[in-house]
Motif scaffolding. Structure first.
Motif, PDB file in Angstrom:
ATOM      1  N   ILE A   1       0.867  -1.169   0.000  1.00  0.00           N
ATOM      2  CA  ILE A   1       0.000   0.000   0.000  1.00  0.00           C
ATOM      3  C   ILE A   1       0.904   1.221   0.000  1.00  0.00           C
ATOM      4  O   ILE A   1       1.757   1.367   0.878  1.00  0.00           O
TER       5      ILE A   1
ATOM      6  N   ASP B   1       1.365   5.594  -0.533  1.00  0.00           N
ATOM      7  CA  ASP B   1       0.664   6.863  -0.320  1.00  0.00           C
ATOM      8  C   ASP B   1       1.080   7.826  -1.426  1.00  0.00           C
ATOM      9  O   ASP B   1       2.086   8.534  -1.312  1.00  0.00           O
TER      10      ASP B   1
ATOM     11  N   ARG C   1      -3.208   3.972  -2.060  1.00  0.00           N
ATOM     12  CA  ARG C   1      -3.718   3.016  -3.040  1.00  0.00           C
ATOM     13  C   ARG C   1      -2.777   1.817  -3.068  1.00  0.00           C
ATOM     14  O   ARG C   1      -1.687   1.854  -2.470  1.00  0.00           O
TER      15      ARG C   1
ATOM     16  N   ARG D   1      -3.295   1.138 -12.441  1.00  0.00           N
ATOM     17  CA  ARG D   1      -4.714   1.474 -12.402  1.00  0.00           C
ATOM     18  C   ARG D   1      -5.385   0.906 -13.649  1.00  0.00           C
ATOM     19  O   ARG D   1      -4.873   1.058 -14.757  1.00  0.00           O
TER      20      ARG D   1
ATOM     21  N   ALA E   1     -10.267  -0.801  -4.918  1.00  0.00           N
ATOM     22  CA  ALA E   1      -8.907  -1.000  -4.418  1.00  0.00           C
ATOM     23  C   ALA E   1      -8.155  -2.002  -5.283  1.00  0.00           C
ATOM     24  O   ALA E   1      -6.991  -1.798  -5.648  1.00  0.00           O
TER      25      ALA E   1
ATOM     26  N   GLY F   1      -6.661  -0.706  -8.424  1.00  0.00           N
ATOM     27  CA  GLY F   1      -5.593   0.274  -8.329  1.00  0.00           C
ATOM     28  C   GLY F   1      -6.053   1.702  -8.173  1.00  0.00           C
ATOM     29  O   GLY F   1      -5.276   2.638  -8.403  1.00  0.00           O
ATOM     30  N   HIS F   2      -7.314   1.931  -7.780  1.00  0.00           N
ATOM     31  CA  HIS F   2      -7.817   3.293  -7.607  1.00  0.00           C
ATOM     32  C   HIS F   2      -7.334   3.874  -6.287  1.00  0.00           C
ATOM     33  O   HIS F   2      -6.846   3.154  -5.400  1.00  0.00           O
ATOM     34  N   SER F   3      -7.477   5.193  -6.142  1.00  0.00           N
ATOM     35  CA  SER F   3      -6.925   5.907  -4.986  1.00  0.00           C
ATOM     36  C   SER F   3      -8.042   6.506  -4.146  1.00  0.00           C
ATOM     37  O   SER F   3      -9.224   6.484  -4.523  1.00  0.00           O
ATOM     38  N   LEU F   4      -7.629   7.081  -3.009  1.00  0.00           N
ATOM     39  CA  LEU F   4      -8.600   7.727  -2.127  1.00  0.00           C
ATOM     40  C   LEU F   4      -9.298   8.888  -2.825  1.00  0.00           C
ATOM     41  O   LEU F   4     -10.478   9.135  -2.584  1.00  0.00           O
TER      42      LEU F   4
ATOM     43  N   ASP G   1     -10.164   9.006  -5.946  1.00  0.00           N
ATOM     44  CA  ASP G   1     -11.240   8.403  -6.746  1.00  0.00           C
ATOM     45  C   ASP G   1     -12.439   8.079  -5.878  1.00  0.00           C
ATOM     46  O   ASP G   1     -13.590   8.262  -6.288  1.00  0.00           O
TER      47      ASP G   1
ATOM     48  N   TRP H   1     -11.735   3.050   3.472  1.00  0.00           N
ATOM     49  CA  TRP H   1     -10.817   2.837   2.351  1.00  0.00           C
ATOM     50  C   TRP H   1      -9.570   2.083   2.812  1.00  0.00           C
ATOM     51  O   TRP H   1      -9.095   1.170   2.132  1.00  0.00           O
TER      52      TRP H   1
ATOM     53  N   LEU I   1      -8.300  -1.459   1.409  1.00  0.00           N
ATOM     54  CA  LEU I   1      -6.946  -1.640   0.901  1.00  0.00           C
ATOM     55  C   LEU I   1      -6.259  -2.811   1.597  1.00  0.00           C
ATOM     56  O   LEU I   1      -5.586  -3.626   0.952  1.00  0.00           O
TER      57      LEU I   1
END
Length: 611
Positions: free
Chosen positions: A209, A211, A217, A222, A255, A258-261, A263, A292, A296
C-alpha cells in the motif's frame, strides 16, 4: 497513572481517541501532555509492528461479566505461576477486564502474538483477539482512561481488595517497568494446550500500500473497474440492502483495480452505491478514509486478477449462502434449525480459512454453531446425505475429520447474486443464533432463534412494499413455520421481553433474558468442556501408544503446575503423568477428567433449573 500507563507504556508517540464516545477510535492525536477527557487507547505494537504490550481484553459483551472476571482470574493465575509481572484492570461499568503485560525489547513478532491470541481464545472465551491480531491499529484503553458509558479503567489487584491499594499498585507498576522477556509468548502457549488454526492455502505475496499524490492506493497499475463493481456503484440500493456491506464490496473492487482515495472521494459525492458513506459524511462523521484503509488492507492480500475484483472463494461461498437461505421452509423440519446453523458456521469458518475444505472436529464446529457435539455428528451425516457437505477424510487419533462444503448447482436462469446478498449476513445471523439465550439451558432453542431473527429483519426491512404485510405472515415466509407455532412463539418472546421495542434494544434484551433464565455463560462453559474433552482424548491416545510400544517402559512423572513452562508440543503424558486406572486395571476416566480440569483451571457452571 496517565504519565506512566499512557505516556511511558505507549510504543508510539500518538494515541487513538474516541472523540464522539461511539467506540470507534477513528481519530488519532499526538501524545497529549495531560489526560484527555474522552476515552483514548494506546497501540500495543510499535511502527515496526512488533508488540511491546500484551493487553488481554476480556469482554463482557458476549458471555457476561461473570465469565470475563473468571477468565481474567484464571489468566492472572497462570501469569503468577510464570512469575510474570502484570496488571489487571476493570475496564469500566460493564464488567469487562483487561490484563496488561509489558514486553522488553525487541518485543514480540506479530505472528507469534496472533498465534497466542487464537490459542488463548480456546481457553478464555471472553477474550477479544482483535487488538492482538492487528499490529497496525490494535489498541486498548490503558489504566486510567475513561469508559464511554462512564467510569474509568481501574487497577484490580486482588479479589479480596478490589480496585486501588496504593502500596500494592506501586509495587506492581515497578515490577512491570522492567519489562518481561518476549519469550513469555512461548511460555503462555506452552501452558495452554490448543489446536492449531487451519492453514490458509499459499497465496500470492501481499501487494504494498503506497501513499501517492491522490492518497493511499495499492502499488499496482490502475485499470478500469469490472462490470460487477460498476453495477454495484451505479445501482440504487434496494430496500433491505446492507448498505455498509455494499460500500465495502465497492471499495474492495476499486482498491483491487488500483484506484486511490481521491477516486473514492469523487465517487462518494454522487454514486448511488456509496450512499452509506455519503450519509455519514453529511452528518459530520466522515468514515470514508477509514473504510478505504480497511478495503486496501483486504485487497492487498488478494493476488492480481484481470477478470474479477473478488477472490473466487468469496463467490463460491456466496453461492452456498444463497442456497442455504433460498428455501426457509427446509429448515423448519425437525433438526432443521441445527442444520441451518451448522451450514452457516461452516461458511463463516470457510471464509476465515479461505477454503471450502476444512479440517474440523465436531466439538469445534459445535462451539461455532452453539449446538451439542453429538448433534453436530448426527446432522453432518444428514447434510452429507443431502449433498451439502462431503467427508473427504475420516478423523484418526487426534486428527480431525476433513469436510468439504459442496457448491450448489446453479439453475439455467440463475445469474449473478443480487447486490443485497452480503457476505457479512451469515456472520451476523450466526452471532444472533449462537447467543446464550437460545441454549437448551434457557429452555428456548433454535426455532425461537429463527423466529426472533425474522422479527428483527421485519423491523429493519419494513418499507412501503413490506408495510402491508402483517408480522406473522412475514415471519412465516421467512422461517417456514406454521402460523400457530409463530403466534405461540411470539407470545413467549413477548413474555420474556425479547421482542424489540426500538432499534438497538434486541442485544440488551437478549443479554438480560439470558441472565434471568440462568443461561449466561453457556457457550463459554461448552468451550471449556470441549477443551477438556480434547485434552483427555489426546492423553488417552498417547497412553495407548505408550502401552503398545515394544521394550521396557518407564513411567512419566507429571510436571508440577507451578514449574517452568513445558515446550509447546509437550506430550500429554508429560503434562499429566500416566493415565489413571482403577483397582481392576481399567482406565479411570473420571479421575483423568478431574486431573485435566484442574490443570486447565476449568470448573463447570452449576446446573440451573429454568422455571
Amino acid at each position: 497513572m496517565f504519565e506512566l500507563c499512557t505516556r511511558e507504556w505507549s510504543p508510539r508517540p500518538r494515541v487513538r481517541v474516541d472523540a464522539q464516545r461511539m467506540h470507534d477510535y477513528l481519530s488519532t492525536s499526538a501524545m497529549p501532555a495531560t489526560a484527555p477527557t474522552v476515552p483514548w487507547a494506546i497501540h500495543l505494537a510499535g511502527t515496526d509492528h512488533r508488540f511491546r504490550l500484551l493487553a488481554f481484553d476480556l469482554d463482557s459483551g458476549r458471555h457476561g461479566a461473570d465469565i470475563a472476571r473468571s477468565d481474567a482470574l484464571r489468566l492472572c493465575g497462570v501469569l503468577d505461576e510464570l512469575g510474570v509481572a502484570h496488571l489487571r484492570t476493570a475496564s469500566g461499568p460493564t464488567g469487562g477486564q483487561h490484563v496488561w503485560v509489558r514486553l522488553a525489547e525487541p518485543g514480540a513478532s506479530a505472528d507469534s502474538v496472533r498465534h497466542l491470541a487464537h490459542a488463548l481464545r480456546q481457553h478464555y472465551p471472553s477474550l477479544d483477539t482483535a487488538p492482538l491480531t492487528n499490529p497496525a491499529t490494535g489498541a486498548v484503553r490503558p489504566p486510567g482512561a475513561p469508559h464511554r458509558h462512564g467510569g474509568y479503567s481501574l487497577p484490580y489487584l486482588d479479589e479480596s481488595l478490589p480496585y486501588l491499594d496504593e502500596r500494592a499498585l506501586t509495587g506492581t507498576l515497578a515490577r512491570m517497568s522492567v519489562g518481561t522477556a518476549p519469550e513469555v509468548v512461548q511460555w503462555l502457549l506452552a501452558r495452554h494446550p490448543h489446536t492449531e488454526l487451519p492453514e490458509r492455502p499459499d497465496r500470492a505475496r501481499a501487494v504494498r500500500i503506497i501513499d501517492g499524490p491522490a492518497g493511499p492506493r495499492l502499488d499496482r497499475p490502475r485499470r478500469p473497474l469490472t462490470a460487477r463493481t460498476r453495477a454495484l456503484l451505479t445501482a440504487t440500493p434496494s430496500a433491505g440492502t446492507d448498505r455498509s456491506a455494499l460500500a465495502h464490496s465497492i471499495l474492495l473492487g476499486m482498491a483491487t483495480a488500483g484506484h486511490s482515495l481521491a477516486d473514492i472521494a469523487a465517487a462518494v459525492d454522487a454514486a448511488p452505491g456509496l450512499v452509506r458513506l455519503r450519509d455519514d459524511r453529511d452528518r459530520g462523521r466522515d468514515d470514508t478514509a477509514r473504510q478505504w484503509q480497511r478495503a486496501l488492507a483486504a485487497a492487498a492480500r488478494f493476488p492480481v486478477t484481470t477478470g474479477d475484483d473478488r477472490d473466487p472463494i468469496d463467490d463460491e461461498l456466496d453461492r452456498v449462502d444463497t442456497a442455504v437461505t433460498a428455501d426457509p421452509a427446509r429448515w423448519a423440519r425437525p433438526g432443521g434449525a441445527s442444520d441451518e446453523r451448522i451450514l452457516h458456521a461452516l461458511c463463516v469458518l470457510a471464509r476465515t480459512a479461505r477454503t471450502r475444505t476444512l479440517d474440523i472436529d465436531v466439538r469445534r464446529l459445535a462451539e461455532a454453531a452453539a449446538v451439542h457435539a453429538s448433534t453436530v455428528s448426527r446432522r453432518l451425516r444428514v447434510l452429507a446425505g443431502e449433498g451439502w457437505v462431503t467427508r473427504v477424510r475420516a478423523g484418526s487419533g487426534t486428527k480431525a475429520s476433513t469436510w468439504e462444503l459442496n457448491l450448489p448447482q446453479l439453475g439455467a436462469t440463475q445469474g449473478e447474486p443480487a447486490p443485497a446478498v452480503s457476505p457479512g449476513t451469515p456472520l451476523a445471523l450466526l452471532e444472533h443464533h449462537t447467543h446464550d439465550v437460545w441454549s437448551n439451558r434457557a429452555g428456548l432453542g433454535g426455532a425461537f432463534a429463527r423466529i426472533h431473527w425474522a422479527v428483527l429483519e421485519f423491523g429493519k426491512h419494513v418499507s412501503s412494499a413490506h408495510g402491508r404485510i402483517p408480522l406473522v405472515a412475514f415471519v412465516a415466509a421467512a422461517t417456514g413455520y406454521t402460523r400457530g407455532t409463530i403466534t405461540r412463539t411470539l407470545d413467549k418472546l413477548h413474555t420474556l421481553g425479547l421482542l424489540p421495542t426500538s432499534p438497538g434494544t434486541s442485544r440488551k434484551s437478549m443479554d438480560r433474558t439470558a441472565h434471568l433464565l440462568g443461561a449466561t455463560g453457556t457457550a463459554a462453559d461448552r468451550a471449556h468442556r470441549h477443551l477438556v474433552d480434547r485434552e483427555l482424548h489426546r492423553w488417552w491416545i498417547e497412553e495407548l501408544e505408550w502401552r503398545r510400544r515394544p521394550g521396557k517402559k518407564r513411567g512419566v512423572r507429571p510436571v508440577p503446575r507451578g514449574s517452568l513452562a513445558l515446550p509447546i508440543a509437550a506430550p500429554a503424558r508429560a503434562r499429566y503423568g500416566r493415565f489413571p486406572t482403577g483397582d481392576d486395571g481399567r482406565a479411570d476416566y473420571h479421575a483423568a477428567r478431574t486431573i485435566v480440569s484442574t490443570a486447565l483451571g476449568y470448573f463447570p457452571l452449576p446446573h440451573l433449573t429454568v422455571i
